[in-house]
Design a protein around this motif. Structure first.
Motif, PDB file in Angstrom:
ATOM      1  N   ARG A  57     -57.058  30.194  72.568  1.00 56.44           N
ATOM      2  CA  ARG A  57     -58.007  31.297  72.723  1.00 56.44           C
ATOM      3  C   ARG A  57     -57.334  32.660  72.582  1.00 56.44           C
ATOM      4  N   ALA A  58     -56.113  32.676  72.074  1.00 63.62           N
ATOM      5  CA  ALA A  58     -55.434  33.945  71.892  1.00 63.62           C
ATOM      6  C   ALA A  58     -56.160  34.797  70.857  1.00 63.62           C
ATOM      7  N   VAL A  59     -56.128  36.109  71.053  1.00 60.98           N
ATOM      8  CA  VAL A  59     -56.741  37.025  70.096  1.00 60.98           C
ATOM      9  C   VAL A  59     -55.783  37.210  68.934  1.00 60.98           C
ATOM     10  N   ARG A  60     -56.224  36.801  67.766  1.00 57.42           N
ATOM     11  CA  ARG A  60     -55.386  36.925  66.571  1.00 57.42           C
ATOM     12  C   ARG A  60     -56.075  37.841  65.570  1.00 57.42           C
ATOM     13  N   PRO A  61     -55.297  38.402  64.627  1.00 57.49           N
ATOM     14  CA  PRO A  61     -55.924  39.274  63.629  1.00 57.49           C
ATOM     15  C   PRO A  61     -57.048  38.552  62.910  1.00 57.49           C
ATOM     16  N   PRO A  62     -58.204  39.172  62.790  1.00 59.93           N
ATOM     17  CA  PRO A  62     -59.340  38.501  62.137  1.00 59.93           C
ATOM     18  C   PRO A  62     -59.033  38.204  60.676  1.00 59.93           C
ATOM     19  N   GLU A  63     -59.439  37.032  60.260  1.00 56.71           N
ATOM     20  CA  GLU A  63     -59.246  36.632  58.867  1.00 56.71           C
ATOM     21  C   GLU A  63     -60.603  36.639  58.167  1.00 56.71           C
ATOM     22  N   GLU A  64     -60.662  37.377  57.072  1.00 54.08           N
ATOM     23  CA  GLU A  64     -61.911  37.424  56.318  1.00 54.08           C
ATOM     24  C   GLU A  64     -62.158  36.067  55.678  1.00 54.08           C
ATOM     25  N   GLU A  65     -63.366  35.573  55.832  1.00 49.49           N
ATOM     26  CA  GLU A  65     -63.719  34.283  55.270  1.00 49.49           C
ATOM     27  C   GLU A  65     -64.094  34.453  53.802  1.00 49.49           C
ATOM     28  N   LEU A  66     -63.189  34.067  52.929  1.00 49.87           N
ATOM     29  CA  LEU A  66     -63.408  34.172  51.498  1.00 49.87           C
ATOM     30  C   LEU A  66     -63.758  32.806  50.942  1.00 49.87           C
ATOM     31  N   VAL A  67     -64.686  32.789  50.007  1.00 52.13           N
ATOM     32  CA  VAL A  67     -65.177  31.537  49.438  1.00 52.13           C
ATOM     33  C   VAL A  67     -64.380  31.209  48.177  1.00 52.13           C
ATOM     34  N   PRO A  68     -63.735  30.043  48.138  1.00 51.83           N
ATOM     35  CA  PRO A  68     -63.013  29.672  46.911  1.00 51.83           C
ATOM     36  C   PRO A  68     -63.968  29.596  45.728  1.00 51.83           C
ATOM     37  N   ALA A  69     -63.510  30.086  44.595  1.00 50.85           N
ATOM     38  CA  ALA A  69     -64.359  30.076  43.404  1.00 50.85           C
ATOM     39  C   ALA A  69     -64.562  28.646  42.917  1.00 50.85           C
ATOM     40  N   SER A  70     -65.792  28.328  42.536  1.00 47.91           N
ATOM     41  CA  SER A  70     -66.082  27.007  41.975  1.00 47.91           C
ATOM     42  C   SER A  70     -65.820  27.047  40.466  1.00 47.91           C
ATOM     43  N   LYS A  71     -65.843  25.885  39.864  1.00 49.69           N
ATOM     44  CA  LYS A  71     -65.649  25.811  38.413  1.00 49.69           C
ATOM     45  C   LYS A  71     -66.773  26.555  37.687  1.00 49.69           C
ATOM     46  N   ARG A  72     -67.957  26.590  38.301  1.00 53.08           N
ATOM     47  CA  ARG A  72     -69.066  27.313  37.689  1.00 53.08           C
ATOM     48  C   ARG A  72     -68.743  28.799  37.567  1.00 53.08           C
ATOM     49  N   HIS A  73     -68.085  29.372  38.601  1.00 54.54           N
ATOM     50  CA  HIS A  73     -67.719  30.780  38.544  1.00 54.54           C
ATOM     51  C   HIS A  73     -66.654  31.027  37.467  1.00 54.54           C
ATOM     52  N   ILE A  74     -65.701  30.092  37.374  1.00 51.94           N
ATOM     53  CA  ILE A  74     -64.673  30.222  36.335  1.00 51.94           C
ATOM     54  C   ILE A  74     -65.305  30.122  34.946  1.00 51.94           C
ATOM     55  N   ASP A  75     -66.196  29.167  34.776  1.00 52.85           N
ATOM     56  CA  ASP A  75     -66.865  28.995  33.480  1.00 52.85           C
ATOM     57  C   ASP A  75     -67.647  30.250  33.104  1.00 52.85           C
ATOM     58  N   SER A  76     -68.325  30.843  34.080  1.00 57.72           N
ATOM     59  CA  SER A  76     -69.105  32.051  33.804  1.00 57.72           C
ATOM     60  C   SER A  76     -68.193  33.183  33.345  1.00 57.72           C
ATOM     61  N   LEU A  77     -67.047  33.318  34.007  1.00 55.73           N
ATOM     62  CA  LEU A  77     -66.104  34.372  33.609  1.00 55.73           C
ATOM     63  C   LEU A  77     -65.559  34.101  32.210  1.00 55.73           C
ATOM     64  N   MET A  78     -65.256  32.836  31.900  1.00 56.85           N
ATOM     65  CA  MET A  78     -64.695  32.519  30.592  1.00 56.85           C
ATOM     66  C   MET A  78     -65.709  32.767  29.477  1.00 56.85           C
ATOM     67  N   ILE A  79     -66.979  32.465  29.714  1.00 58.31           N
ATOM     68  CA  ILE A  79     -68.020  32.742  28.711  1.00 58.31           C
ATOM     69  C   ILE A  79     -68.110  34.245  28.459  1.00 58.31           C
ATOM     70  N   TYR A  80     -68.032  34.992  29.537  1.00 57.23           N
ATOM     71  CA  TYR A  80     -68.079  36.454  29.417  1.00 57.23           C
ATOM     72  C   TYR A  80     -66.869  36.961  28.627  1.00 57.23           C
ATOM     73  N   LEU A  81     -65.670  36.484  28.959  1.00 57.07           N
ATOM     74  CA  LEU A  81     -64.466  36.932  28.255  1.00 57.07           C
ATOM     75  C   LEU A  81     -64.495  36.521  26.784  1.00 57.07           C
TER      76      LEU A  81
END
Length: 262
Positions: free
Chosen positions: A174-198
């Protein structure tokens, strides 16, 4: 450090802190504050020089009143440790005895395990000027020694309590630790969308010199964006950068290569 506005449950558990013949009330108060910072609440005093209670101690405790109010005074160290199952003695100097010697981190982990098993434990701290006697250390089960500068090994009592209290707190959940932002790992769909755009914007700006090299270059780009394990938020940042470049970059003939290629 200022506390948070959100009301938190007060941690009050763990080993008893036992001060042997402490002198200044201010030092006792600073010990209480250090304990409160790291979730300890049971303070025992053995024959404090100026008696107890002590208003200077309360003032120095900086609102750690729950520790001050629950403090118990004893006439002897043997009485102060009589109900404890396991006791550590702190010292900065090597001693001629056969007791095990631990570092603070290892000692705190052992105290946590004993606490979890229902044992009552305590940590002894000696006088401000010269610590604990060999007879007092003989009442402990083990010794804990701090890794300090051998040419300047003296810690004041509040510092010593702070170090052990901190190591105790680290072992808990229960120690107070620096808060960690919850980031969502990119799915393959997000990678595919970026690659189509590029694929589109790079093609429009003549990045691919020949059609036969394009598949390999796109494979390399995909590997680049897949290897680091980007998050959704990071890909969104990259997409915004690329969109900005697209807006202000002129289209180039197919096969002209990258803008800086000559």
């Amino acid at each position: 450090m200022a506390g948070t506005d959100k009301q938190q449950d007060m941690l009050a558990e763990g080993p008893a802190i036992i001060l042997v013949e402490p002198q200044l009330g201010e030092n006792i108060g600073m010990v209480a504050r250090a304990m409160a910072n790291f979730g300890l609440a049971e303070l025992r005093l053995v024959s404090p020089r100026d008696g107890w209670p002590n208003e200077k101690a309360r003032a120095a405790a900086s609102r750690a009143d729950h520790v001050i109010d629950a403090t118990v005074m004893f006439d002897s160290l043997s009485e102060a440790v009589a109900d404890l199952n396991f006791v550590l003695a702190t010292t900065a100097r090597p001693r001629d005895n056969f007791k095990p010697v631990r570092g603070p981190e290892e000692a705190a982990a052992d105290l946590r395990a004993r606490f979890g098993g229902g044992q009552k434990t305590g940590i002894l701290f000696g006088r401000e000027r010269w610590g604990l006697t060999n007879d007092e250390i003989s009442l402990a089960d083990e010794i804990v020694t701090f890794p300090v500068n051998p040419a300047f090994a003296s810690l004041n009592i509040a510092q010593a309590v702070l170090l052990m209290s901190y190591e105790w707190m680290k072992t808990g959940e229960r120690a107070v630790r620096p808060p960690e932002e919850e980031l969502v790992p990119a799915s393959k769909r997000h990678i595919d969308s970026l690659m189509i755009y590029l694929d589109r914007v790079l093609d429009e700006r003549g990045y691919f010199r020949t059609d036969d090299k394009k598949p390999k270059m796109m494979d390399n780009l995909r590997a680049l964006f897949t290897r680091p394990g980007f998050t959704v938020e990071e890909l969104a940042v990259l997409r915004g950068v690329f969109a900005s470049l697209e807006k202000f970059s002129p289209k180039r003939p197919r096969g002209s290569g990258a803008p800086d290629a000559g």
